[in-house]
Design an enzyme around this catalytic site. Structure first.
Site, PDB file in Angstrom:
ATOM      1  N   ASP A   1       0.835  -1.189   0.000  1.00  0.00           N
ATOM      2  CA  ASP A   1       0.000   0.000   0.000  1.00  0.00           C
ATOM      3  C   ASP A   1       0.881   1.254   0.000  1.00  0.00           C
ATOM      4  O   ASP A   1       1.973   1.269   0.568  1.00  0.00           O
ATOM      5  CB  ASP A   1      -0.882  -0.032   1.254  1.00  0.00           C
ATOM      6  CG  ASP A   1      -1.914   1.062   1.280  1.00  0.00           C
ATOM      7  OD1 ASP A   1      -2.627   1.223   0.269  1.00  0.00           O
ATOM      8  OD2 ASP A   1      -2.027   1.750   2.307  1.00  0.00           O
TER       9      ASP A   1
ATOM     10  N   GLU B   1       1.725  -0.269  -5.067  1.00  0.00           N
ATOM     11  CA  GLU B   1       0.660   0.655  -5.445  1.00  0.00           C
ATOM     12  C   GLU B   1       1.304   1.953  -5.924  1.00  0.00           C
ATOM     13  O   GLU B   1       1.767   2.769  -5.130  1.00  0.00           O
ATOM     14  CB  GLU B   1      -0.271   0.948  -4.269  1.00  0.00           C
ATOM     15  CG  GLU B   1      -1.413   1.889  -4.665  1.00  0.00           C
ATOM     16  CD  GLU B   1      -2.102   2.551  -3.484  1.00  0.00           C
ATOM     17  OE1 GLU B   1      -3.161   3.165  -3.706  1.00  0.00           O
ATOM     18  OE2 GLU B   1      -1.582   2.479  -2.351  1.00  0.00           O
TER      19      GLU B   1
END
Length: 590
Positions: free
Chosen positions: A318, A345
């Site tokens: 993330d 990400e």
């Protein structure tokens, strides 16, 4: 690919090279130009490294050609400027060169489809005890997720529909029917919220999802169907309600918020102890971590080994832009011990990304194997909504040029995620921007709007599933689930109420992707702007025609339609207005 002035063209289709490669750049100049001299300047971010005089050239049928050899470049990101001078004008071509370490290349997800599941909203299953500090919705089909009126409004996020890992296990046959080879799970770690990006305890799978036992069972049952598992990991921040921060005293640990003597105190940056601290984008429940040696050791020696030992294939990181190179390198070293895959990400071109003032090193060989391919998503959406193929073609060419092949293959190509509006809603042309949550909850597409958007969604899936990379389907996109911004893009999957038309279309394309290998090297076929056409691996042709007119594509043999099985024996095929085609060459003209 052409740059700046179409009279000077870079012939190379790939500018990402392994450190052991011999590198030659070839530039093509129109033969009607009379050059006097040429040079190539090589730089990095800070320094001009060398200048190569390139006055030697040769002729082919159409161009004056220059070859520039670059030798013994070390791992890193470089930039070149190629100049051709004439008596009256200078022609220039600028681009990057990426040199990567090729020692730890993995292709762990380079087969089949990835299916992305937001666990609480996918499927119920198992006997799970309910928390006393949470809200549970009994009606799976008719209850709206908890929402704020506007983006950024505070909501507790402690309301649950009851989806579990056991529920996923019960739906493995369905997941496999999509051609899935990998399931990408939203965060599983124990957390207060339904989305689990506010980690409470990295060393436990949330009991509300079924706990460690459920995850292990999913890994084993999925493996029986040749499906691997990727976990979503948020290491940039924890929850304030966590073992490590323990703001509310719910854990038995001595948290950083409770005492400066806490073993976790150094993991956070307090500006005014204890209530003023660095947090992710100002969200107080998400205190940012400081990557101390104890934090990095904990992640790399405790957290990651636990889940890889359980049998996962990889992780998705993330907010990767906020993770330092040093941490990414140590995570990479740990994951490679298991031959695992790391997906970051990243919302832009990851080959040369600058984030927070730092040039990122994602693809140099010691950090990421692939990324979330937002540029391709934006290109597909742009083409369909604007009926102009320019951005999509440029994006595909740029990704091919900049990304090492293994990074491109391992990148997740998707149309929707938990962070975006649902794709069918986007393709309807209704953004929902500026509309209150209380209005969005009742805002659904009309039958006519949905019919038109569904046709465009079929085109989008065709483009997605014929691109180089790893297709990733966000749960429910395959049946045309609607929804605007978070949390309306995270509604429960409507089991028994699926749109079977779009579902069967998606399944057909997924099967073709897995059996016919309808992705690979792309060569574009010239068309009008409202149409995109390309040859794949020299054997397949894909065309999406958004024009109000028919499009004619010349053929070099007999072709078979992979969807309708129609045979084309003429030297051309007509693609009707607002339609698409995917054909395979079965006999080549001599």
């Amino acid at each position: 690919m052409e740059f700046k002035n179409n009279k000077l063209i870079l012939k190379n289709k790939k500018l990402a090279f392994s450190v052991t490669s011999d590198i030659t750049l070839t530039f093509l100049l129109d033969r009607d130009i009379c050059p006097t001299s040429a040079k190539c300047v090589l730089k990095n971010d800070n320094t001009e490294l060398l200048t190569i005089i390139a006055n030697d050239c040769y002729l082919d049928k159409e161009f004056i050609c220059y070859d520039v050899s670059l030798q013994e470049l070390s791992i890193g990101l470089y930039f070149f400027e190629f100049y051709v001078y004439t008596e009256v004008k200078t022609f220039q071509c600028n681009e990057l060169i990426l040199i990567y370490n090729n020692l730890n290349i993995v292709k762990a997800i380079n087969n089949g489809i990835v299916y992305h599941i937001f666990i609480d909203r996918f499927s119920r299953g198992g006997c799970i005890s309910k928390r006393t500090d949470a809200v549970y919705f009994d009606d799976w089909y008719n209850t709206e997720p908890e929402f704020g009126e506007y983006p950024g409004d505070y909501i507790p996020n402690n309301s649950f529909f009851g989806g579990t890992i056991y529920g996923i296990i019960e739906k493995l046959d369905y997941i496999k029917s999509l051609g899935t080879s990998c399931i990408y799970l939203s965060p599983v770690f124990e957390s207060y919220s339904n989305h689990k990006y506010d980690t409470g305890d990295y060393m436990k799978v949330d009991e509300g999802f079924g706990g460690d036992k459920a995850l292990k069972k999913l890994i084993d049952k999925a493996k029986e169907k040749d499906i691997s598992i990727i976990l979503d990991c948020a290491f940039n921040h924890t929850g304030d309600d966590s073992v490590y921060f323990n703001k509310y005293g719910k854990y038995s640990s001595l948290g950083a918020y409770q005492s400066q003597e806490s073993p976790y105190y150094s993991w956070y940056n307090f500006r005014e102890y204890p209530d003023v601290y660095d947090c992710w984008w100002g969200v107080k429940i998400l205190p940012k971590t400081v990557r101390t040696e104890t934090f990095k050791n904990f992640i790399c020696n405790n957290v990651l080994p636990k889940y890889f030992d359980m049998g996962i294939t990889g992780i998705r990181l993330d907010v990767t832009d906020e993770l330092e190179d040093e941490l990414l390198g140590e995570i990479n070293s740990t994951v490679k011990k298991y031959n695992g895959v790391i997906i970051g990400e990243v919302w832009e071109d990851a080959s040369n990304k600058i984030a927070y003032g730092n040039r990122k090193k994602y693809f140099l060989g010691n950090e990421l194997d692939g990324v979330t391919n937002y540029p391709l998503r934006e290109g597909i959406i742009n083409f369909i909504l604007t009926k102009n193929n320019t951005q999509l073609i440029d994006t595909i060419n740029t990704l091919e040029l900049h990304y090492p092949d293994h990074c491109l293959y391992n990148s997740l190509n998707f149309l929707g995620s938990h962070d975006t509006n649902r794709i069918i809603t986007i393709l309807s042309g209704i953004s929902g921007e500026g509309i209150k949550g209380s209005e969005l909850t009742n805002l659904k597409l009309t039958l006519n709007e949905r019919s038109q958007a569904k046709n465009l969604l079929k085109f989008a899936f065709l483009l997605l599933l014929t691109m180089k990379g790893t297709p990733c389907i966000y749960y429910g996109d395959e049946i045309g689930m609607e929804g605007y911004r978070d949390p309306f893009n995270r509604r429960p999957y409507p089991w028994g109420k699926e749109d079977n038309d779009i579902l069967e279309w998606t399944k057909t394309l997924c099967k073709l992707r897995n059996t016919e290998k309808i992705s690979g090297a792309i060569s574009f076929i010239e068309t009008r702007l409202e149409c995109i056409a390309y040859q794949i691996n020299k054997n397949f042709i894909c065309v999406v025609n958004l024009s109000e007119n028919d499009e004619i594509i010349n053929l070099d043999g007999y072709y078979s339609d992979l969807i309708t099985e129609k045979i084309y024996k003429d030297n051309y095929v007509i693609i009707k207005s607002n339609s698409c085609i995917l054909i395979e060459r079965i006999i080549k003209n001599e």
